[in-house]
Design a protein around this motif. Structure first.
Motif, mmCIF file in Angstrom:
data_model
loop_
_atom_site.group_PDB
_atom_site.id
_atom_site.type_symbol
_atom_site.label_atom_id
_atom_site.label_comp_id
_atom_site.label_asym_id
_atom_site.label_seq_id
_atom_site.Cartn_x
_atom_site.Cartn_y
_atom_site.Cartn_z
ATOM 1 N N TRP A 61 47.238 32.243 48.172
ATOM 2 C CA TRP A 61 47.162 33.503 49.047
ATOM 3 C C TRP A 61 45.497 34.469 48.555
ATOM 4 N N GLY A 121 42.515 37.200 37.873
ATOM 5 C CA GLY A 121 43.102 37.366 37.702
ATOM 6 C C GLY A 121 43.853 37.136 36.594
ATOM 7 N N SER A 122 44.050 35.985 35.507
ATOM 8 C CA SER A 122 44.661 35.897 34.029
ATOM 9 C C SER A 122 43.829 36.763 33.211
ATOM 10 N N TYR A 154 54.944 36.230 37.820
ATOM 11 C CA TYR A 154 53.775 35.594 37.182
ATOM 12 C C TYR A 154 52.250 36.469 37.194
ATOM 13 N N HIS A 155 51.963 36.724 36.296
ATOM 14 C CA HIS A 155 50.280 37.382 35.811
ATOM 15 C C HIS A 155 49.350 36.287 35.594
ATOM 16 N N GLY A 156 49.873 34.911 35.043
ATOM 17 C CA GLY A 156 48.116 34.155 34.797
ATOM 18 C C GLY A 156 48.560 33.587 33.667
ATOM 19 N N GLU A 227 54.637 43.182 39.766
ATOM 20 C CA GLU A 227 53.892 42.807 40.892
ATOM 21 C C GLU A 227 54.724 43.306 42.481
ATOM 22 N N ASP A 260 50.080 44.734 38.966
ATOM 23 C CA ASP A 260 50.020 43.580 39.112
ATOM 24 C C ASP A 260 49.808 43.580 40.658
ATOM 25 N N VAL A 262 47.054 41.204 42.166
ATOM 26 C CA VAL A 262 46.148 39.933 42.803
ATOM 27 C C VAL A 262 46.655 39.496 43.980
ATOM 28 N N ILE A 263 48.120 39.901 43.781
ATOM 29 C CA ILE A 263 48.133 39.372 45.156
ATOM 30 C C ILE A 263 48.585 40.002 46.243
ATOM 31 N N LYS A 289 41.434 38.030 43.380
ATOM 32 C CA LYS A 289 41.855 36.334 44.675
ATOM 33 C C LYS A 289 41.386 37.372 46.221
HETATM 34 N N1 PMP Z 1 48.277 38.067 38.515
HETATM 35 C C1 PMP Z 1 49.427 37.187 39.618
HETATM 36 C C2 PMP Z 1 50.266 38.161 40.788
HETATM 37 C C3 PMP Z 1 49.092 36.193 40.469
HETATM 38 O O1 PMP Z 1 49.537 35.719 41.814
HETATM 39 C C4 PMP Z 1 47.924 35.443 39.924
HETATM 40 C C5 PMP Z 1 47.906 34.171 40.770
HETATM 41 N N2 PMP Z 1 48.222 32.990 41.191
HETATM 42 C C6 PMP Z 1 47.707 35.969 38.369
HETATM 43 C C7 PMP Z 1 47.885 36.825 38.071
HETATM 44 C C8 PMP Z 1 46.397 34.868 38.234
HETATM 45 O O2 PMP Z 1 45.299 34.638 39.083
HETATM 46 P P1 PMP Z 1 44.614 34.265 38.264
HETATM 47 O O3 PMP Z 1 44.683 32.277 38.913
HETATM 48 O O4 PMP Z 1 43.276 34.634 39.446
HETATM 49 O O5 PMP Z 1 43.428 33.523 36.742
#
Ligand code: PMP
Length: 457
Positions: A61, A121-122, A154-156, A227, A260, A262-263, A289
């Motif tokens: 993504w 993102g994590s 999902y946040h990492g 998210e 969040d 990230v996506i 991302k």
């Molecule tokens: N937050 C969201 C909403 C994600 O989708 C992701 C990864 N898919 C992350 C955080 C974690 O990011 P990363 O894999 O770069 O650590």
């Protein structure tokens, strides 16, 4: 070692011997052999056997501007020669980090004017956890510590990221979540409460936040994190009533809202940010991302004026940071990526033309006997594989059917992702109409073949 000296089997053998992959069942992978991806261009990747595959997932993504943009390689090359590394600790800074901060304050919503850089993102979400607690301490409310997140979020994958995530399997394996994190239900309507109006369902799901805050005590709750659309959980699109109600609850109860992105950041929903799509004013906004289109590992947390003022004016030292916070090469590449997104109006074009086209064509797959629902926003789309459409019946083992469908898709030259029995696409924003047609054709062929295989079996 060059590509040509190794066959696919050589790579697979070496991979199995030495490489532990993320989110992987090692026994199963090594029995089947990994898919070796050797190069990419535009919206396509190639494997070591020379198969050309349409990347319907933009990597993970993230490859929003598509593969092969030389400008990004050149930006990295220039920066590596000029200043390959320096830190932003101890009163230092450097032009790429400063320049990227400035650009981010321009492209993100108006009240977000500061950024804390991370490598992914994590660790952006680790930063969120640290910063919200720091903020409330500075505000004289040290008990406001708990962060509420959602099931199936999902946040990492770091300890904080996985704790904030709502993935039961991750929690079970890691003795998580850590204390101080609570979860509420997700706004996932498909297959649940079929007689309930979606907006009624959305309101009820949002009310779970109010109930949880009241249960924990408002004086103990620091923030709510979510998210805009749950991505890795299966592209869960909340009903229209959900976000307005969540916003109201956060404001009424003095809870920080962490969105969040990230996506959803950098164009995925056809707008620059999901916060604009849903009219949200996040207090903190993790990003990664699409920030560099995946060309370099870089993430960050956008910090609102409200929070920034407190940490800047009322704090002493914030004891938090990473060696690679604002890494110069990653920052230079991200800045070039944002320049291309802006100058070429990639997000505006996708939002106005190709994303609506993808959505219209994706909806046609809803007629397939294997598909219980299609849904999507912008360049993000999903469908639910079902055993029966009416009455609605899911598969007993949806993950098995999803994996079969995913593998069939790759064989047919299209990367789709499976989350249980949900199939997902999230292609590069630069995908053309013709490539959307190719994606749909391959997805349909894949559904047909999966259907035949299941019916036979
Ligand atoms: N937050 C969201 C909403 C994600 O989708 C992701 C990864 N898919 C992350 C955080 C974690 O990011 P990363 O894999 O770069 O650590």
């Amino acid at each position: 070692m060059t590509r040509t000296k190794h066959t696919t089997a050589d790579w697979q053998r070496l991979d199995a011997a030495h490489h532990l992959h993320p989110f992987t069942d090692y026994g199963e992978l090594n029995a089947r052999g990994s898919r070796i991806i050797t190069h990419a261009d535009g919206c396509y990747v190639w494997d070591a056997d020379g198969n050309k595959i349409l990347d319907g997932m933009a990597g993970l993504w993230c490859v929003n501007i598509g593969y092969g943009r030389k400008e990004l390689a050149e930006a990295a090359y220039r920066q590596m020669q000029e200043l390959p590394y320096y830190n932003n600790f101890f009163q230092c800074s450097h032009p790429p980090a400063i320049e990227l901060s400035r650009i981010l304050s321009e492209v993100t919503p108006a009240h977000l004017n500061h950024v804390f850089f991370t490598g992914s993102g994590s660790d952006a979400n680790d930063t969120v956890l640290r910063m919200v607690r720091y903020y409330w301490k500075l505000r004289g409310k040290p008990y406001k510590k708990i962060v509420i997140a959602r099931e199936n979020a999902y946040h990492g994958s770091t300890v904080a990221g996985a704790s904030l995530s709502g993935m039961a399997a991750m929690h079970a394996q890691g003795d998580l979540p850590i204390p101080g994190i609570a979860h509420i239900e997700q706004p996932y309507h498909f297959g649940r409460e079929p007689d309930m109006d979606p907006d009624e369902f959305g309101c009820q799901a949002a009310q779970a936040l109010a109930r949880k805050i009241d249960e924990l005590g408002e004086c103990n709750v620091a923030a709510f994190i979510a998210e805009p659309i749950q991505g890795a959980g299966g592209v869960i699109i909340p009903p229209a009533s959900y976000w307005p109600e969540i916003k109201r609850i956060c404001a009424e109860r003095d809870i920080l809202l962490v969105v969040d992105e990230v996506i959803t950041g950098f164009g995925r929903l056809g707008t620059w940010f999901g916060s604009q799509y849903y009219d949200l004013q996040p207090d903190l906004m993790p990003i990664a991302k699409g920030l560099s289109s995946g060309y370099m590992p870089i993430g960050g947390v956008m910090v609102s004026d409200r929070v920034a003022r407190v940490v800047i004016e009322e704090g002493g030292e914030f004891f938090h940071g990473y060696t690679y916070s604002g890494h110069p090469v990653a920052a230079a590449v991200a800045a070039e990526n944002l320049r291309i997104l802006r100058d070429e109006k990639i997000i505006e074009r996708a939002g106005a033309e190709t994303a609506p086209y993808l959505q219209a064509r994706w909806a046609e797959l809803g007629e397939h006997p294997l598909v219980g629902e299609t849904r999507g926003v912008g360049m993000l789309a999903a469908l639910e594989l079902v055993k029966s459409k009416t009455p609605l019946e899911r598969f007993a083992e949806p993950g098995k059917v999803g994996t079969l469908c995913r593998d069939t898709s790759v064989k047919n030259g299209l990367v789709m992702r499976a989350v249980g029995g949900t199939m997902i696409v999230s292609p590069p924003l630069v995908i053309s109409r013709e490539q959307v047609d190719e994606l749909i054709e391959k997805a349909r062929q894949t559904l047909d073949e999966t259907h035949r295989a299941i019916t036979r079996g």
